[in-house]
Design a protein around this motif. Structure first.
Motif, PDB file in Angstrom:
ATOM      1  N   PRO A  84       0.184 -12.645  20.581  1.00 53.40           N
ATOM      2  CA  PRO A  84      -1.178 -12.837  21.115  1.00 53.40           C
ATOM      3  C   PRO A  84      -1.395 -14.231  21.687  1.00 53.40           C
ATOM      4  CG  PRO A  84      -1.217 -12.651  18.714  1.00 53.40           C
ATOM      5  CD  PRO A  84       0.151 -12.260  19.154  1.00 53.40           C
ATOM      6  N   LEU A  88      -2.743 -14.805  25.369  1.00 57.54           N
ATOM      7  CA  LEU A  88      -3.918 -15.635  25.652  1.00 57.54           C
ATOM      8  C   LEU A  88      -3.563 -16.775  26.596  1.00 57.54           C
ATOM      9  CD1 LEU A  88      -6.861 -16.499  25.095  1.00 57.54           C
ATOM     10  CD2 LEU A  88      -5.999 -17.771  23.111  1.00 57.54           C
ATOM     11  N   SER A  92      -5.272 -17.224  30.229  1.00 54.51           N
ATOM     12  CA  SER A  92      -6.085 -18.420  30.444  1.00 54.51           C
ATOM     13  C   SER A  92      -5.583 -19.246  31.624  1.00 54.51           C
ATOM     14  CB  SER A  92      -6.098 -19.285  29.179  1.00 54.51           C
ATOM     15  OG  SER A  92      -6.687 -18.602  28.099  1.00 54.51           O
ATOM     16  N   ALA A 105      -3.641 -22.483  22.633  1.00 51.62           N
ATOM     17  CA  ALA A 105      -3.269 -21.143  22.137  1.00 51.62           C
ATOM     18  C   ALA A 105      -2.095 -21.224  21.171  1.00 51.62           C
ATOM     19  CB  ALA A 105      -2.916 -20.229  23.315  1.00 51.62           C
ATOM     20  N   LEU A 108      -2.349 -20.728  17.299  1.00 48.47           N
ATOM     21  CA  LEU A 108      -2.387 -19.425  16.637  1.00 48.47           C
ATOM     22  C   LEU A 108      -1.111 -19.116  15.849  1.00 48.47           C
ATOM     23  CD1 LEU A 108      -4.153 -17.346  19.441  1.00 48.47           C
ATOM     24  CD2 LEU A 108      -5.169 -18.225  17.327  1.00 48.47           C
ATOM     25  N   ASN A 137      -6.203 -11.044  13.640  1.00 44.24           N
ATOM     26  CA  ASN A 137      -6.170 -12.083  14.669  1.00 44.24           C
ATOM     27  C   ASN A 137      -5.650 -11.501  15.981  1.00 44.24           C
ATOM     28  OD1 ASN A 137      -5.681 -14.967  15.786  1.00 44.24           O
ATOM     29  ND2 ASN A 137      -3.632 -14.102  15.755  1.00 44.24           N
ATOM     30  N   TRP A 141      -7.656 -10.948  19.764  1.00 45.35           N
ATOM     31  CA  TRP A 141      -7.237 -11.515  21.051  1.00 45.35           C
ATOM     32  C   TRP A 141      -6.921 -10.447  22.083  1.00 45.35           C
ATOM     33  CZ3 TRP A 141      -9.023 -15.937  21.926  1.00 45.35           C
ATOM     34  CH2 TRP A 141      -9.148 -16.873  20.902  1.00 45.35           C
ATOM     35  N   THR A 144     -10.354  -9.906  23.338  1.00 40.81           N
ATOM     36  CA  THR A 144     -10.830 -11.032  24.139  1.00 40.81           C
ATOM     37  C   THR A 144     -10.164 -11.052  25.515  1.00 40.81           C
ATOM     38  OG1 THR A 144     -11.249 -12.339  22.145  1.00 40.81           O
ATOM     39  CG2 THR A 144     -11.047 -13.545  24.220  1.00 40.81           C
ATOM     40  N   CYS A 145      -8.853 -10.834  25.551  1.00 47.04           N
ATOM     41  CA  CYS A 145      -8.156 -10.816  26.840  1.00 47.04           C
ATOM     42  C   CYS A 145      -8.636  -9.659  27.702  1.00 47.04           C
ATOM     43  CB  CYS A 145      -6.646 -10.734  26.626  1.00 47.04           C
ATOM     44  SG  CYS A 145      -5.916 -12.256  25.963  1.00 47.04           S
ATOM     45  N   ILE A 159     -12.968 -20.686  25.095  1.00 46.60           N
ATOM     46  CA  ILE A 159     -11.691 -20.151  24.623  1.00 46.60           C
ATOM     47  C   ILE A 159     -11.041 -21.098  23.622  1.00 46.60           C
ATOM     48  CG2 ILE A 159      -9.343 -19.542  25.312  1.00 46.60           C
ATOM     49  CD1 ILE A 159     -11.413 -17.428  25.975  1.00 46.60           C
ATOM     50  N   THR A 163     -10.254 -20.301  19.767  1.00 45.12           N
ATOM     51  CA  THR A 163      -8.886 -20.453  19.269  1.00 45.12           C
ATOM     52  C   THR A 163      -8.856 -21.281  17.993  1.00 45.12           C
ATOM     53  OG1 THR A 163      -8.021 -20.325  21.531  1.00 45.12           O
ATOM     54  CG2 THR A 163      -6.563 -21.241  19.853  1.00 45.12           C
ATOM     55  N   ALA A 212     -12.653  -6.895  19.995  1.00 44.86           N
ATOM     56  CA  ALA A 212     -13.109  -8.233  19.583  1.00 44.86           C
ATOM     57  C   ALA A 212     -14.394  -8.124  18.764  1.00 44.86           C
ATOM     58  CB  ALA A 212     -13.327  -9.121  20.807  1.00 44.86           C
TER      59      ALA A 212
END
Length: 229
Positions: A84, A88, A92, A105, A108, A137, A141, A144-145, A159, A163, A212
């Protein structure tokens, strides 16, 4: 040979995580009818399925071992920490005006490793969790993505804050209830059924972005029920 079945399933978890990482670096390319990012989602989902099945197989075959426990944590770190994070990072980098900040990121997998190390040595987490489980987690993500792809990039600052918060949540000491069922009684599993129904509703309304919101609800319910966990 059956005693090795749980570890074989765990290795499939690890392999799925590796596929997700590779696909994350080709997020905008099409492989068949799906983009690399969508394949990454599917690979992480497959890893989660294998993560569930290896424990079930170990219990069924009574094939528990220190090797299996360590292999499971190492596989989870790759599939739910590194994968993830790479997903991310690459999403991003497509949108951010400050690319160097996107590398937060990498927090994570670092905090994911700390969480797994603590989990393996914490007897208090035999029936409940302390902090956010690392598979949750990964689910957050993915959502979120997917949200970014559907609704736009919320900004690098948001973001980065998310994170940091999710990273700290993985090593937090607050209690969260386990999503694993010991039986199917409604009274004993009301919170778990609530999460399942909510996930279905959120995904129906928002697509994968709803995942999410599902994890945020998981946080909220755990907070409300913390005295009863």
């Amino acid at each position: 040979m059956l005693k090795w079945l749980p570890n074989t399933i765990t290795c499939l978890n690890l392999l799925s995580g590796c596929v997700a990482i590779i696909m994350s670096f080709h997020s905008g390319e099409y492989f068949g009818s799906l983009t690399g990012l969508e394949w990454a989602y599917m690979a992480i989902a497959a890893a989660a399925l294998f993560d569930f099945c290896d424990g079930a197989a170990a219990r069924l075959l009574k094939a528990f071992s220190p090797l299996g426990k360590d292999l499971d944590s190492l596989s989870d770190l790759v599939s739910f920490g590194v994968a993830p994070a790479m997903m991310l990072l690459n999403v991003s980098l497509e949108y951010s005006a400050t690319p160097w900040l996107c590398y937060t990121a990498l927090l994570l997998p670092v905090f994911g490793a700390l969480r797994l190390a603590k989990f393996n040595n914490d007897t208090e987490q035999a029936t409940t969790f302390r902090g956010l489980p690392i598979p949750a987690n990964a689910i957050f993500w993915i959502g979120t993505c997917a949200w970014i792809q559907s609704y736009g990039y919320p900004g690098t600052a948001i973001i980065v804050i998310l994170t940091v918060l999710l990273s700290l949540a993985m090593v937090g000491r607050f209690k969260m209830f386990s999503l694993k069922f010991k039986n199917f009684e409604l009274r004993e599993n009301f919170s778990r059924y609530t999460i399942i129904v909510a996930a279905i509703v959120f995904v129906a309304l928002y697509g994968l972005s709803g995942l999410a919101w599902t994890i945020l609800l998981y946080f909220l319910i755990s907070l409300v029920r913390r005295k009863h966990i």
